[in-house]
Design a protein around this motif. Sequence first.
Motif, PDB file in Angstrom:
ATOM      1  N   ASP A  45      -1.372  -5.035  -2.453  1.00  0.00           N
ATOM      2  CA  ASP A  45      -1.630  -4.982  -3.901  1.00  0.00           C
ATOM      3  C   ASP A  45      -3.019  -5.552  -4.201  1.00  0.00           C
ATOM      4  O   ASP A  45      -3.812  -4.986  -4.952  1.00  0.00           O
ATOM      5  CB  ASP A  45      -0.609  -5.831  -4.680  1.00  0.00           C
ATOM      6  CG  ASP A  45       0.830  -5.382  -4.527  1.00  0.00           C
ATOM      7  OD1 ASP A  45       1.428  -4.967  -5.520  1.00  0.00           O
ATOM      8  OD2 ASP A  45       1.362  -5.437  -3.399  1.00  0.00           O
ATOM      9  N   GLU A  68      -3.129  -5.509 -12.962  1.00  0.00           N
ATOM     10  CA  GLU A  68      -1.885  -6.285 -12.839  1.00  0.00           C
ATOM     11  C   GLU A  68      -2.065  -7.617 -12.139  1.00  0.00           C
ATOM     12  O   GLU A  68      -1.509  -8.625 -12.557  1.00  0.00           O
ATOM     13  CB  GLU A  68      -0.806  -5.481 -12.100  1.00  0.00           C
ATOM     14  CG  GLU A  68       0.443  -6.340 -11.935  1.00  0.00           C
ATOM     15  CD  GLU A  68       1.639  -5.619 -11.400  1.00  0.00           C
ATOM     16  OE1 GLU A  68       1.514  -4.512 -10.875  1.00  0.00           O
ATOM     17  OE2 GLU A  68       2.737  -6.205 -11.517  1.00  0.00           O
ATOM     18  N   GLU A  69      -2.843  -7.633 -11.071  1.00  0.00           N
ATOM     19  CA  GLU A  69      -2.909  -8.872 -10.280  1.00  0.00           C
ATOM     20  C   GLU A  69      -3.981  -9.827 -10.789  1.00  0.00           C
ATOM     21  O   GLU A  69      -4.347 -10.782 -10.110  1.00  0.00           O
ATOM     22  CB  GLU A  69      -3.072  -8.554  -8.786  1.00  0.00           C
ATOM     23  CG  GLU A  69      -2.046  -7.563  -8.228  1.00  0.00           C
ATOM     24  CD  GLU A  69      -0.573  -7.909  -8.561  1.00  0.00           C
ATOM     25  OE1 GLU A  69      -0.270  -9.086  -8.858  1.00  0.00           O
ATOM     26  OE2 GLU A  69       0.258  -6.987  -8.560  1.00  0.00           O
ATOM     27  N   ASP A  84      -2.728  -0.318 -12.268  1.00  0.00           N
ATOM     28  CA  ASP A  84      -1.668  -0.853 -11.407  1.00  0.00           C
ATOM     29  C   ASP A  84      -2.050  -0.465  -9.986  1.00  0.00           C
ATOM     30  O   ASP A  84      -1.931   0.686  -9.579  1.00  0.00           O
ATOM     31  CB  ASP A  84      -0.286  -0.286 -11.774  1.00  0.00           C
ATOM     32  CG  ASP A  84       0.818  -1.100 -11.124  1.00  0.00           C
ATOM     33  OD1 ASP A  84       0.555  -1.698 -10.075  1.00  0.00           O
ATOM     34  OD2 ASP A  84       1.940  -1.126 -11.663  1.00  0.00           O
ATOM     35  N   LEU A  86      -0.782  -1.016  -7.129  1.00  0.00           N
ATOM     36  CA  LEU A  86       0.328  -0.536  -6.275  1.00  0.00           C
ATOM     37  C   LEU A  86       1.580  -0.609  -7.156  1.00  0.00           C
ATOM     38  O   LEU A  86       2.083  -1.706  -7.426  1.00  0.00           O
ATOM     39  CB  LEU A  86       0.468  -1.437  -5.041  1.00  0.00           C
ATOM     40  CG  LEU A  86       1.201  -0.903  -3.796  1.00  0.00           C
ATOM     41  CD1 LEU A  86       1.291  -1.967  -2.715  1.00  0.00           C
ATOM     42  CD2 LEU A  86       2.546  -0.279  -4.052  1.00  0.00           C
ATOM     43  N   ASP A  87       2.033   0.515  -7.629  1.00  0.00           N
ATOM     44  CA  ASP A  87       3.256   0.527  -8.440  1.00  0.00           C
ATOM     45  C   ASP A  87       4.409   0.910  -7.518  1.00  0.00           C
ATOM     46  O   ASP A  87       4.390   1.981  -6.903  1.00  0.00           O
ATOM     47  CB  ASP A  87       3.131   1.521  -9.601  1.00  0.00           C
ATOM     48  CG  ASP A  87       4.315   1.410 -10.539  1.00  0.00           C
ATOM     49  OD1 ASP A  87       4.626   0.289 -10.978  1.00  0.00           O
ATOM     50  OD2 ASP A  87       4.960   2.449 -10.824  1.00  0.00           O
ATOM     51  N   THR A  89       5.911  -1.981  -5.629  1.00  0.00           N
ATOM     52  CA  THR A  89       5.662  -2.966  -4.568  1.00  0.00           C
ATOM     53  C   THR A  89       6.918  -3.301  -3.768  1.00  0.00           C
ATOM     54  O   THR A  89       6.863  -3.453  -2.545  1.00  0.00           O
ATOM     55  CB  THR A  89       5.066  -4.255  -5.181  1.00  0.00           C
ATOM     56  OG1 THR A  89       3.827  -3.917  -5.767  1.00  0.00           O
ATOM     57  CG2 THR A  89       4.835  -5.329  -4.136  1.00  0.00           C
TER      58      THR A  89
HETATM   59 CA    CA Z   1       2.001  -3.275  -9.219  1.00  0.00          CA
END
Ligand code: CA
Length: 259
Positions: A45, A68-69, A84, A86-87, A89
């Motif tokens: 991610d 997101e992160e 996003d 990595l959607d 995870t």
């Molecule tokens: Ca994500």
Amino acid sequence: MTNKKFLDFSQKISYVAGEIQKESYGKTGLRIEHKGRTDIVTEVDIKCEKAIIDSIVSEYPNHGILAEEGGGKKSDGEYLWIIDPLDGTTNYAHGFPIFCVSVALACNGQVIAGSVYDPLRDEMFSAALGEGATLNGNPIKVTVAAKMEEALIATGFPYDVKTNPKNNIDNFKRVVMECQAVRRPGSAAIDLVYVACGRVDAFWEQRLKPWDMAAGQLIVSEAGGTVTDMKGEQLDLYGETICVANATLHPQLLALLED
Ligand code: CA
Ligand code: IPD
Ligand code: CA
């Protein structure tokens, strides 16, 4: 034309992140941290988010980024990238092959371009505002399913499902009794684009974040779908709920849902 230029860039950075996801997919020893009891983040991610952000910053240094992160940056300008990296995870960490990269660009609060890339299937879903939606360059449309009993519907459950009474379980029970079947694929962005291309007929979920919905909702809308929140009102990316379907099915699904 401008939207097309942004869309090309969005796809380009999604392909790069997709390659990063593919490289580490299925490998053991992935570094995983817990954001909550069941909410995790992997090193992938973070790596995907960094690659995406670095590209945006070098191409569009004045644009804002919401990621997101937390690697994003504020800007007073009109453009905001909503990412996003990595959607899906949880799927990714288990080797369950449903996950993607989701990248959207909003201009003065309106999403004007979005791409959702599934690297395992090499499927690029994308849309620019007013220009239709495509899968690998071919136009896509939502289904024409008219009755709940013929509809395959996707949903998801929030990370606080075990502790928050508004956890979608009652909605799930009502919908599963009326439609043909319900699926819980585990990636909201994939759920949305599967509505857009007709693999499922509808999708709803609550407690989503802007990065889960931004690109996918534009792709559904450009594929001819109706996109609202779970009250049937205009979607607010920060409002946490979404309901999408073709125009005939949408009110029937909405009638079964409580926010
Ligand atoms: Ca994500
Ligand atoms: C999650 C997925 C999942 C949805 C969750 C999201 P993440 O995103 O989209 O399908 O049910 O609410 O948070 O954490 O994998 O990016
Ligand atoms: Ca997500």
